[in-house]
Design a protein around this motif. Structure first.
Motif, PDB file in Angstrom:
ATOM      1  N   SER A 251      31.302  45.179  34.898  1.00 49.60           N
ATOM      2  CA  SER A 251      31.321  43.752  35.221  1.00 49.60           C
ATOM      3  C   SER A 251      32.772  43.325  35.412  1.00 49.60           C
ATOM      4  N   GLU A 252      32.963  42.338  36.282  1.00 51.61           N
ATOM      5  CA  GLU A 252      34.314  41.864  36.573  1.00 51.61           C
ATOM      6  C   GLU A 252      34.314  40.341  36.619  1.00 51.61           C
ATOM      7  N   GLN A 253      35.460  39.775  36.291  1.00 50.08           N
ATOM      8  CA  GLN A 253      35.626  38.326  36.357  1.00 50.08           C
ATOM      9  C   GLN A 253      36.959  38.046  37.032  1.00 50.08           C
ATOM     10  N   HIS A 254      36.918  37.221  38.081  1.00 48.74           N
ATOM     11  CA  HIS A 254      38.132  36.853  38.808  1.00 48.74           C
ATOM     12  C   HIS A 254      38.639  35.523  38.267  1.00 48.74           C
ATOM     13  N   GLU A 255      39.945  35.469  37.974  1.00 45.89           N
ATOM     14  CA  GLU A 255      40.532  34.274  37.393  1.00 45.89           C
ATOM     15  C   GLU A 255      41.716  33.802  38.236  1.00 45.89           C
ATOM     16  N   SER A 256      42.024  32.526  38.134  1.00 47.29           N
ATOM     17  CA  SER A 256      43.166  31.908  38.834  1.00 47.29           C
ATOM     18  C   SER A 256      43.128  32.235  40.328  1.00 47.29           C
ATOM     19  N   LEU A 257      42.064  31.782  40.993  1.00 47.74           N
ATOM     20  CA  LEU A 257      41.885  32.070  42.412  1.00 47.74           C
ATOM     21  C   LEU A 257      42.942  31.353  43.243  1.00 47.74           C
ATOM     22  N   ARG A 258      43.430  32.054  44.240  1.00 43.85           N
ATOM     23  CA  ARG A 258      44.474  31.531  45.127  1.00 43.85           C
ATOM     24  C   ARG A 258      43.964  31.525  46.566  1.00 43.85           C
ATOM     25  N   VAL A 259      44.863  31.635  47.505  1.00 48.54           N
ATOM     26  CA  VAL A 259      44.548  31.592  48.927  1.00 48.54           C
ATOM     27  C   VAL A 259      43.431  32.582  49.269  1.00 48.54           C
ATOM     28  N   LYS A 260      42.436  32.090  50.008  1.00 50.64           N
ATOM     29  CA  LYS A 260      41.288  32.883  50.452  1.00 50.64           C
ATOM     30  C   LYS A 260      40.488  33.474  49.294  1.00 50.64           C
ATOM     31  N   GLY A 261      40.579  32.847  48.132  1.00 50.28           N
ATOM     32  CA  GLY A 261      39.795  33.283  46.972  1.00 50.28           C
ATOM     33  C   GLY A 261      40.328  34.509  46.264  1.00 50.28           C
ATOM     34  N   LYS A 262      41.528  34.934  46.566  1.00 47.86           N
ATOM     35  CA  LYS A 262      42.109  36.111  45.915  1.00 47.86           C
ATOM     36  C   LYS A 262      42.527  35.753  44.490  1.00 47.86           C
ATOM     37  N   PRO A 263      42.097  36.552  43.508  1.00 45.52           N
ATOM     38  CA  PRO A 263      42.435  36.242  42.117  1.00 45.52           C
ATOM     39  C   PRO A 263      43.841  36.724  41.742  1.00 45.52           C
ATOM     40  N   MET A 264      44.440  36.005  40.837  1.00 42.33           N
ATOM     41  CA  MET A 264      45.715  36.436  40.254  1.00 42.33           C
ATOM     42  C   MET A 264      45.465  37.428  39.118  1.00 42.33           C
ATOM     43  N   LYS A 265      44.257  37.345  38.546  1.00 41.85           N
ATOM     44  CA  LYS A 265      43.912  38.183  37.397  1.00 41.85           C
ATOM     45  C   LYS A 265      42.448  38.577  37.506  1.00 41.85           C
ATOM     46  N   ILE A 266      42.149  39.831  37.221  1.00 39.99           N
ATOM     47  CA  ILE A 266      40.778  40.329  37.185  1.00 39.99           C
ATOM     48  C   ILE A 266      40.565  40.960  35.812  1.00 39.99           C
ATOM     49  N   THR A 267      39.577  40.466  35.075  1.00 47.71           N
ATOM     50  CA  THR A 267      39.210  41.125  33.826  1.00 47.71           C
ATOM     51  C   THR A 267      37.920  41.903  34.079  1.00 47.71           C
ATOM     52  N   PHE A 268      37.751  42.990  33.354  1.00 47.68           N
ATOM     53  CA  PHE A 268      36.582  43.839  33.578  1.00 47.68           C
ATOM     54  C   PHE A 268      36.090  44.425  32.267  1.00 47.68           C
ATOM     55  N   THR A 269      34.824  44.793  32.279  1.00 49.29           N
ATOM     56  CA  THR A 269      34.190  45.499  31.173  1.00 49.29           C
ATOM     57  C   THR A 269      33.392  46.652  31.763  1.00 49.29           C
ATOM     58  N   ILE A 270      33.548  47.816  31.179  1.00 47.48           N
ATOM     59  CA  ILE A 270      32.802  49.001  31.609  1.00 47.48           C
ATOM     60  C   ILE A 270      32.046  49.544  30.406  1.00 47.48           C
ATOM     61  N   THR A 271      30.771  49.793  30.593  1.00 41.34           N
ATOM     62  CA  THR A 271      29.947  50.378  29.542  1.00 41.34           C
ATOM     63  C   THR A 271      29.631  51.817  29.925  1.00 41.34           C
ATOM     64  N   LEU A 272      29.975  52.730  29.031  1.00 43.13           N
ATOM     65  CA  LEU A 272      29.739  54.158  29.228  1.00 43.13           C
ATOM     66  C   LEU A 272      28.796  54.660  28.150  1.00 43.13           C
ATOM     67  N   LYS A 273      28.061  55.709  28.458  1.00 39.42           N
ATOM     68  CA  LYS A 273      27.190  56.312  27.462  1.00 39.42           C
ATOM     69  C   LYS A 273      27.395  57.833  27.507  1.00 39.42           C
ATOM     70  N   GLU A 274      27.417  58.410  26.333  1.00 40.87           N
ATOM     71  CA  GLU A 274      27.578  59.861  26.223  1.00 40.87           C
ATOM     72  C   GLU A 274      26.505  60.564  27.050  1.00 40.87           C
ATOM     73  N   TYR A 275      26.882  61.651  27.693  1.00 40.24           N
ATOM     74  CA  TYR A 275      25.940  62.460  28.451  1.00 40.24           C
ATOM     75  C   TYR A 275      25.672  63.735  27.666  1.00 40.24           C
ATOM     76  N   HIS A 276      24.421  63.995  27.417  1.00 41.72           N
ATOM     77  CA  HIS A 276      24.043  65.213  26.702  1.00 41.72           C
ATOM     78  C   HIS A 276      23.443  66.197  27.688  1.00 41.72           C
ATOM     79  N   GLU A 277      24.096  67.302  27.845  1.00 41.72           N
ATOM     80  CA  GLU A 277      23.651  68.370  28.762  1.00 41.72           C
ATOM     81  C   GLU A 277      22.312  68.921  28.300  1.00 41.72           C
TER      82      GLU A 277
END
Length: 132
Positions: A104-130
């Motif tokens: 998931s991502e969140q764009h903050e402090s949007l500027r010209v043409k909607g470009k963010p100055m800051k992007i925060t993100f969260t990544i969820t990973l899960k162990e893979y069992h062979e």
């Protein structure tokens, strides 16, 4: 990028101050227990094994400073391969194979043409069992 700048490596992607800087990580472990019925008594609990661990990583990207706007796209490309990815920390410790479950991502402090100055993100990973 020098190896000592890498915070974590997920497959071919490198988290670093120059790309996507990790702010925090949380690893969760869970354990399975089954409650077995017993006639005329309370059930008995039986340990049936550990679950796969889950890792949540939160970070920040300053696209105008370093890293550019493609960092989330690069992470999504890794996830879209539909394959387990090797996770290694900046000290060279191998955390094993993991699967990307959510980005998931969140764009903050949007500027010209909607470009963010800051992007925060969260990544969820899960162990893979062979499979054996």
């Amino acid at each position: 990028m020098a190896i000592n700048e890498t915070l974590m490596a997920l497959g071919d992607y490198r988290f670093s101050i120059a790309t996507a800087a990790l702010k925090q990580m949380q690893r969760q472990y869970a354990y399975r227990w089954a409650d077995v019925p017993v006639l005329n008594s309370k059930p008995r609990s039986q340990f049936t094994g550990p679950e796969l661990f889950e890792l949540t990583m939160e970070g920040v990207i300053y696209p105008y400073y370093k890293g550019g706007f493609e960092q989330i796209d690069q992470l999504q490309a890794q996830a879209a391969k539909g394959e387990p990815l090797r996770l290694v920390d900046g000290l060279g410790n191998d955390w094993g194979l993991v699967t990307v479950r959510k980005i998931s991502e969140q764009h903050e402090s949007l500027r010209v043409k909607g470009k963010p100055m800051k992007i925060t993100f969260t990544i969820t990973l899960k162990e893979y069992h062979e499979p054996s």
